[in-house]
Design a protein around this motif. Sequence first.
Motif, mmCIF file in Angstrom:
data_model
loop_
_atom_site.group_PDB
_atom_site.id
_atom_site.type_symbol
_atom_site.label_atom_id
_atom_site.label_comp_id
_atom_site.label_asym_id
_atom_site.label_seq_id
_atom_site.Cartn_x
_atom_site.Cartn_y
_atom_site.Cartn_z
ATOM 1 N N THR B 56 0.838 -1.197 0.000
ATOM 2 C CA THR B 56 0.000 0.000 0.000
ATOM 3 C C THR B 56 0.876 1.252 0.000
ATOM 4 O O THR B 56 0.627 2.202 -0.748
ATOM 5 N N SER B 57 1.922 1.233 0.827
ATOM 6 C CA SER B 57 2.760 2.423 0.898
ATOM 7 C C SER B 57 3.605 2.566 -0.362
ATOM 8 O O SER B 57 3.823 3.671 -0.862
ATOM 9 N N TRP B 58 4.054 1.426 -0.909
ATOM 10 C CA TRP B 58 4.873 1.492 -2.128
ATOM 11 C C TRP B 58 4.030 2.005 -3.295
ATOM 12 O O TRP B 58 4.461 2.806 -4.111
ATOM 13 N N ASN B 59 2.773 1.526 -3.337
ATOM 14 C CA ASN B 59 1.850 1.955 -4.377
ATOM 15 C C ASN B 59 1.643 3.463 -4.318
ATOM 16 O O ASN B 59 1.532 4.132 -5.347
ATOM 17 N N PHE B 60 1.632 4.007 -3.101
ATOM 18 C CA PHE B 60 1.442 5.444 -2.925
ATOM 19 C C PHE B 60 2.584 6.209 -3.599
ATOM 20 O O PHE B 60 2.354 7.142 -4.373
ATOM 21 N N VAL B 61 3.828 5.776 -3.337
ATOM 22 C CA VAL B 61 4.971 6.488 -3.899
ATOM 23 C C VAL B 61 5.102 6.218 -5.393
ATOM 24 O O VAL B 61 5.272 7.121 -6.206
ATOM 25 N N LEU B 62 5.000 4.927 -5.767
ATOM 26 C CA LEU B 62 5.291 4.518 -7.137
ATOM 27 C C LEU B 62 4.128 4.854 -8.070
ATOM 28 O O LEU B 62 4.315 5.383 -9.161
ATOM 29 N N PHE B 185 -7.194 3.376 3.918
ATOM 30 C CA PHE B 185 -8.075 4.544 3.947
ATOM 31 C C PHE B 185 -7.260 5.833 3.923
ATOM 32 O O PHE B 185 -7.648 6.803 3.268
ATOM 33 N N ALA B 186 -6.101 5.812 4.618
ATOM 34 C CA ALA B 186 -5.259 7.006 4.604
ATOM 35 C C ALA B 186 -4.825 7.315 3.182
ATOM 36 O O ALA B 186 -4.939 8.452 2.710
ATOM 37 N N VAL B 187 -4.346 6.280 2.452
ATOM 38 C CA VAL B 187 -3.869 6.512 1.088
ATOM 39 C C VAL B 187 -5.019 6.951 0.188
ATOM 40 O O VAL B 187 -4.878 7.872 -0.625
ATOM 41 N N ALA B 188 -6.203 6.321 0.360
ATOM 42 C CA ALA B 188 -7.352 6.690 -0.466
ATOM 43 C C ALA B 188 -7.741 8.142 -0.216
ATOM 44 O O ALA B 188 -8.035 8.902 -1.135
ATOM 45 N N LYS B 189 -7.727 8.520 1.061
ATOM 46 C CA LYS B 189 -8.080 9.886 1.446
ATOM 47 C C LYS B 189 -7.056 10.871 0.867
ATOM 48 O O LYS B 189 -7.418 11.904 0.309
ATOM 49 N N LEU B 195 -2.998 17.214 -1.248
ATOM 50 C CA LEU B 195 -1.677 16.607 -1.361
ATOM 51 C C LEU B 195 -1.630 15.613 -2.514
ATOM 52 O O LEU B 195 -0.718 15.643 -3.352
ATOM 53 N N GLY B 196 -2.657 14.738 -2.583
ATOM 54 C CA GLY B 196 -2.664 13.717 -3.625
ATOM 55 C C GLY B 196 -2.746 14.320 -5.006
ATOM 56 O O GLY B 196 -2.049 13.897 -5.937
ATOM 57 N N PHE B 224 7.195 10.941 0.650
ATOM 58 C CA PHE B 224 8.204 9.983 1.117
ATOM 59 C C PHE B 224 8.046 9.730 2.612
ATOM 60 O O PHE B 224 8.208 8.606 3.077
ATOM 61 N N GLY B 225 7.752 10.792 3.359
ATOM 62 C CA GLY B 225 7.613 10.627 4.801
ATOM 63 C C GLY B 225 6.449 9.714 5.142
ATOM 64 O O GLY B 225 6.588 8.765 5.933
ATOM 65 N N ILE B 226 5.285 9.960 4.516
ATOM 66 C CA ILE B 226 4.095 9.150 4.815
ATOM 67 C C ILE B 226 4.326 7.701 4.399
ATOM 68 O O ILE B 226 4.110 6.760 5.175
ATOM 69 N N SER B 227 4.810 7.505 3.155
ATOM 70 C CA SER B 227 4.984 6.132 2.691
ATOM 71 C C SER B 227 6.073 5.436 3.502
ATOM 72 O O SER B 227 5.957 4.251 3.818
ATOM 73 N N GLY B 228 7.116 6.183 3.855
ATOM 74 C CA GLY B 228 8.183 5.585 4.659
ATOM 75 C C GLY B 228 7.666 5.136 6.015
ATOM 76 O O GLY B 228 8.007 4.055 6.496
ATOM 77 N N PHE B 229 6.790 5.970 6.608
ATOM 78 C CA PHE B 229 6.236 5.599 7.916
ATOM 79 C C PHE B 229 5.431 4.310 7.809
ATOM 80 O O PHE B 229 5.618 3.375 8.589
ATOM 81 N N ILE B 230 4.548 4.231 6.793
ATOM 82 C CA ILE B 230 3.710 3.024 6.650
ATOM 83 C C ILE B 230 4.592 1.797 6.406
ATOM 84 O O ILE B 230 4.404 0.745 7.021
ATOM 85 N N ALA B 231 5.578 1.951 5.510
ATOM 86 C CA ALA B 231 6.452 0.816 5.211
ATOM 87 C C ALA B 231 7.233 0.401 6.452
ATOM 88 O O ALA B 231 7.427 -0.793 6.700
ATOM 89 N N GLY B 232 7.674 1.390 7.246
ATOM 90 C CA GLY B 232 8.416 1.073 8.463
ATOM 91 C C GLY B 232 7.560 0.319 9.463
ATOM 92 O O GLY B 232 8.018 -0.631 10.103
ATOM 93 N N VAL B 233 6.276 0.732 9.591
ATOM 94 C CA VAL B 233 5.365 0.003 10.473
ATOM 95 C C VAL B 233 5.218 -1.437 9.977
ATOM 96 O O VAL B 233 5.236 -2.392 10.766
#
Lengths: 295, 349
Positions: B56-62, B185-189, B195-196, B224-233
């Motif tokens: 999900t987080s990778w999809n956000f960035v990529l 939901f965060a990514v969809a929002k 921002l999106g 990068f910060g948001i996706s990095g946080f999700i990926a880190g979790v």
Amino acid sequence: VSNIVAILISTVVLGSIFGLVAIGMSLIYGTLRILDMSQGSMVMIGSFVAWGVLVLANSNAVFAIVAAFLVTFVMGTFTQLISVQPLMPRRGTIDFEMVTFITTFGVAIVFANLALQIFGPFQKNVPPLISGGVSIMGQDLSYQSILMAGTSIALIAALGLFLARTRWGLAIRAVAQNLDAARLMGVPVGRLYPLTMGLASALAGIAGVFLGAQFFASPTAGDLPLLEALIVVIFGGLGSLPGTLYAAYAIGFIQSTAIVTIGTTWTLPVLYGVILLVLIFRPYGLKGNPSEARL
Amino acid sequence: VNAVAARVGRLPRRSGAAWSGLVALIVVGAIVPLIFSNQYILTVMVTGLIILVLNTSWNFVLGIAGVWNFGMLAIYAIGGYSAGLIMLHTGIPAPIAVVLGGTASGIFSVLLAFPTLRLFGIYTSLLTFSFAQVVQFVIVNDPKGITGGTFGFPTVPGLYPHLGPLAQLRAYYWTVLAVVLVATFAVAKIRSSRLGIALQTIRDAPGYAAARGISPLKYRMLAFGISGFIAGVAGALYLCFNQSITSSVMGLTPMSIDVTMLVIGGLGTISGPLIGTAFLTFIQEALIDYPGIELTILGTILLLVVVFVPGGVAGLLSRALRRVSTWVAEDEGPPPGTAGSGSEPLEAV
């Protein structure tokens, strides 16, 4: 002094073989605007062809090189036809670079795993193409390394002549410079693309013969050459053939220095560190042309 | 006022069936561990869900931001390793360590955003990939031995050390499912937020974005910060669930599998990561008796999907849904007041 000699010898040998793999990638990028991730598999296939010819068929080195050239030429053409050509009509509507990056990567996955299925996970020892060696100022240098460097330089020179003098070579350069103008001049772009990729793959295949003889043939034998070639083309600037050549020897020099001074373990991270710095200060590599970027 | 009315009028129409379907899906997803008590199946599902968080987080960035970040697995591993170090060397409770692991990843990810700003396309992928290689190398050859090198990280107790095996699996399942829901939901929002839209504009029309005063630096750092946080979790959850982590989580094989999942599902769509991850996890399990052949088949599927199904399965589904809805609309005649928006793609499925 012996260290300096060792570094210089190793620079020439490594630089030449890097150049042979990387120049194909750069040629493909210049012409088709794709980063071909299947070039590593071509190195791997080349080393298996060398193993087949030298061990199974018990034949000689010249035949191994010719066979590797032909096999990887066909494989490269085939790769282009299945993974790039079908996407050509959609070029304007999709992120072409990213999509072809993914498809050629997919082809590389398939090739590597087919090799794993056919040949098994164990590395196959390829006998040296020629045995023996000389000693230069206390440094041993095998004839095979000399042959490797010599053949690579000769092939790169031959590629240069091909691009500068022949009709097909000029057509490739025309397409690289201006696709629409080349089409208007009657260049058969549809046939040219597979041929370009076949040619580049064949160069990688020959590099595979030498690398296989130097190390061994295995399904993952193409991974490291691919990473190194990527570093070289990025360093030199994608699509620029002279830039790629300078970069090949520069990277060869950095790697040799790292091997001689701090050992093999740290060479790849050092290279990546260098590439990080280069990209931060020169975002298009040494010789890349910023106008090539999509904006 | 008209525009607002149109939007208000459109919202329930678009949501009605979709929302109830979504709620049904979540409910089914939540009761699955009560139906299956097979521990193997549950382990596979939890692992799949953790990968889904990462995807999900990778999809956000990529896909959505369009930045060729191929260093995502390094960010994922950093989350796992930092959470592990925090758990082992401090008394901080595990759930907080997971969040802190995500924060560490977010910070690294933001730092990675700086050098990518001047780069385009392929150069970005190379830079981020180099970053991943360096991270992997440092982890493997760590001179002080705090990462455990090639042997993997020392065992950590995880989130639920006091539960029995099955209860533990269920607890992990629900935890990760909750994280999946929040992340999705965060990514969809975000995708439909300011921002999106800014990120998609930078992706599709950088010149226009610059003319409108959209700062690539600010927005890319945020992405990068948001996706990095999700990926880190996700990485921290992986560590907790497996009670360890090794540098092999960021190798080439996991990367090719994750990229295949994203592409098959549909890059840049919301349901794409779910579809791709579920489909590939299923295929991997189906082929488990034929080791080695699985990647050949995955590579072939990847190739076929890119060539014949542009937009992935999610794209295919949304086109099919659109066709059905226009067909229904033709049958019933245009609904009052929403004639213009009736044939809009159900992109947010």
